[in-house]
Design a protein around this motif. Structure first.
Motif, short mmCIF file in Angstrom:
data_model
loop_
_atom_site.label_atom_id
_atom_site.label_comp_id
_atom_site.label_asym_id
_atom_site.label_seq_id
_atom_site.Cartn_x
_atom_site.Cartn_y
_atom_site.Cartn_z
N THR A 62 41.75 41.29 102.08
CA THR A 62 42.76 40.70 101.82
C THR A 62 42.80 39.04 102.06
O THR A 62 43.40 38.16 101.50
CB THR A 62 43.64 41.32 103.03
N GLY A 63 41.83 38.67 103.15
CA GLY A 63 41.65 37.17 103.30
C GLY A 63 41.36 36.49 102.23
O GLY A 63 41.63 35.33 101.75
N ARG A 66 44.00 36.23 99.59
CA ARG A 66 45.02 34.86 99.90
C ARG A 66 44.29 33.59 99.76
O ARG A 66 45.16 32.67 99.28
CB ARG A 66 45.35 35.20 101.36
N TYR A 332 33.62 33.92 115.58
CA TYR A 332 33.17 33.91 114.18
C TYR A 332 31.84 34.21 114.07
O TYR A 332 30.95 33.94 114.94
CB TYR A 332 33.84 32.74 113.56
N LEU A 357 38.42 28.02 106.55
CA LEU A 357 38.32 29.71 106.46
C LEU A 357 37.05 30.09 107.34
O LEU A 357 35.89 29.38 107.06
CB LEU A 357 38.57 30.46 105.33
N SER A 367 36.74 40.67 108.27
CA SER A 367 37.78 40.00 107.89
C SER A 367 37.78 38.43 107.73
O SER A 367 36.40 37.90 108.20
CB SER A 367 38.97 40.17 109.05
N GLU A 369 39.76 34.92 107.85
CA GLU A 369 41.07 34.34 108.34
C GLU A 369 41.05 32.94 108.55
O GLU A 369 39.87 32.24 108.38
CB GLU A 369 41.20 35.00 109.68
N LYS A 370 41.95 32.28 109.01
CA LYS A 370 41.94 30.76 109.29
C LYS A 370 41.18 30.47 110.46
O LYS A 370 41.15 31.20 111.62
CB LYS A 370 43.19 30.33 109.53
N HIS A 372 40.40 29.01 113.72
CA HIS A 372 41.31 28.41 115.13
C HIS A 372 40.16 28.06 116.04
O HIS A 372 39.65 28.91 116.71
CB HIS A 372 42.32 29.57 115.66
#
Length: 405
Positions: A62-63, A66, A332, A357, A367, A369-370, A372
């Motif tokens: 999904t990531g 997007r 990560y 990302l 996954s 994701e952004k 952070h």
């Protein structure tokens, strides 16, 4: 035409004191219009149409969908620059193939190191609801179908957009997978596979394509015989072909782009990508190609490969690097770099909102994701000591540290 078929029609004009002009016009007994609403083609399984009239399918992550603007367009080519250990890029390829199994697409797997059958047998298990998962042999629900929701809510919240909170539904675009379990053999048996294993091929190589001549010929045969180029009969059900080509450009393929800065077959891989992209544009096919970019010594060859692809992403693993033990990236396992985004059916490509990302690998899930980052805590000077230092430097008259008023 009888007199009953004629009725007066008044043409009222905004004039003062002028009577309306009456003319006779025929009344048609049957409504006929030159503008008819198009019924449209049947939606293909596992696809959806975007605002730019692009037929897209999910990459399985999904990531990544997007980051690429909503998924992979059918007829496009995604190039993945492998990480140094080829662990996470292999996972992306497995997710792409597993999504094709769930959507009942046909798969084409090519490799020179691992046998394609081993890659297929190690696909992750999809996470689906039992009440909405179609059984084998039954048709899939339409793309615009909604899952049953017997729960009643207040009337003031009925017009609010629905939020998908659980990653378990076969109605959604894309699915989630459990990496700790292998896919059910019944699902694999219901999917049609096409494989290409280089050590088992004995065809002669051409001068322009080098070691990829047999691979391109095999892909052409599958697309033509499967009717993915539109040559099939109208009664045959249309489907999507997913091509997963693993580690092209490596020495196992007989290519020397990773061995020298001026390889003898410098144009073999780029010529293959050019021909593959032409095949994808004229068929219901989508391809994911992984290349060991960190081993390719010629930057010009790598640059041409990027230009010949629709979308390019690169995986940077933290394994055996300083970031692996850094507290900043402790959540990560690597970074995902967007080298190129697709620009299909538009003049300007769609730039993602955030290019920072990262990806993480858990026991059951991969996954994207952004990124952070935690707050910067390198400065250990407290607020109290900092204020005292400012006061002492500002006043400066009392040597003992006491203020003299």
């Amino acid at each position: 035409m009888s007199l009953s078929d004629w009725q007066p029609v008044c043409d009222v004009t905004p004039s003062f004191g002028r009577a309306c002009s009456v003319m006779a016009a025929p009344v048609q007994t049957q409504a006929c219009s030159s503008f008819r609403r198009s019924a449209g083609r049947a939606q293909l399984r596992g696809t959806r149409t975007t605002g730019r009239a692009l037929l897209t399918t999910s990459s399985g992550v999904t990531g990544l969908d997007r980051a690429l603007g909503g998924g992979l367009a059918v007829g496009s080519l995604l190039l993945i620059e492998e990480d140094q250990t080829d662990s996470y890029s292999r996972l992306l390829l497995q997710y792409f193939l597993a999504e094709g199994v769930v959507c009942r697409h046909q798969l084409y797997v090519a490799s020179a190191r691992d046998h394609p059958d081993d890659i297929i047998q190690n696909l992750p298990l999809p996470i689906l609801d039992d009440d909405v998962t179609p059984k084998l042999g039954e048709p899939l629900p339409p793309a615009d179908a909604q899952p049953p929701d017997p729960m009643k809510i207040a009337w003031r919240y009925q017009n609010f957009p629905k939020v998908q909170t659980e990653p378990a539904s076969s109605f959604r675009f894309g699915h989630y997978y459990d990496l700790s379990k292998r896919m059910d053999p019944q699902l694999l048996q219901a999917t049609q596979f096409h494989t290409f294993y280089l050590p088992e091929e004995t065809e002669e190589r051409s001068s322009s394509l080098g070691p990829y001549s047999g691979l391109l010929r095999s892909i052409q045969t599958v697309i033509r015989n499967g009717g993915f180029d539109g040559s099939s009969s109208q009664g045959k059900e249309r489907n999507v072909l997913r091509l997963g080509l693993h580690s092209l450009g490596s020495a196992l393929w007989g290519d020397d782009v990773c061995l020298s800065e001026s390889p003898a077959h410098s144009h073999a891989l780029t010529t293959f990508l050019y021909a593959l992209r032409a095949l994808l544009r004229s068929s219901l096919s989508v391809a994911v190609v992984t290349v060991p970019a960190h081993l390719i010594q010629s930057k010009s060859v790598l640059g041409r490969m990027v230009k010949l692809s629709d979308a390019v992403v690169a995986l940077e693993s933290f394994c055996s690097s300083e970031r692996e033990t850094s507290s900043v990236y402790r959540e990560y396992h690597g970074l995902l770099h967007i080298r190129q985004v697709p620009h299909l059916n538009c003049l300007v490509c769609e730039v993602p909102d955030n290019k920072d990302l990262a990806f993480k690998l858990k026991r059951k899930q991969f996954s994207i994701e952004k990124l952070h980052l935690p707050p910067d805590l390198s400065e250990t000077v407290s607020r109290v000591s900092k204020s005292k230092a400012e006061c002492s430097s500002g006043c400066g008259s009392a040597p003992s540290g006491q203020l003299d008023f």
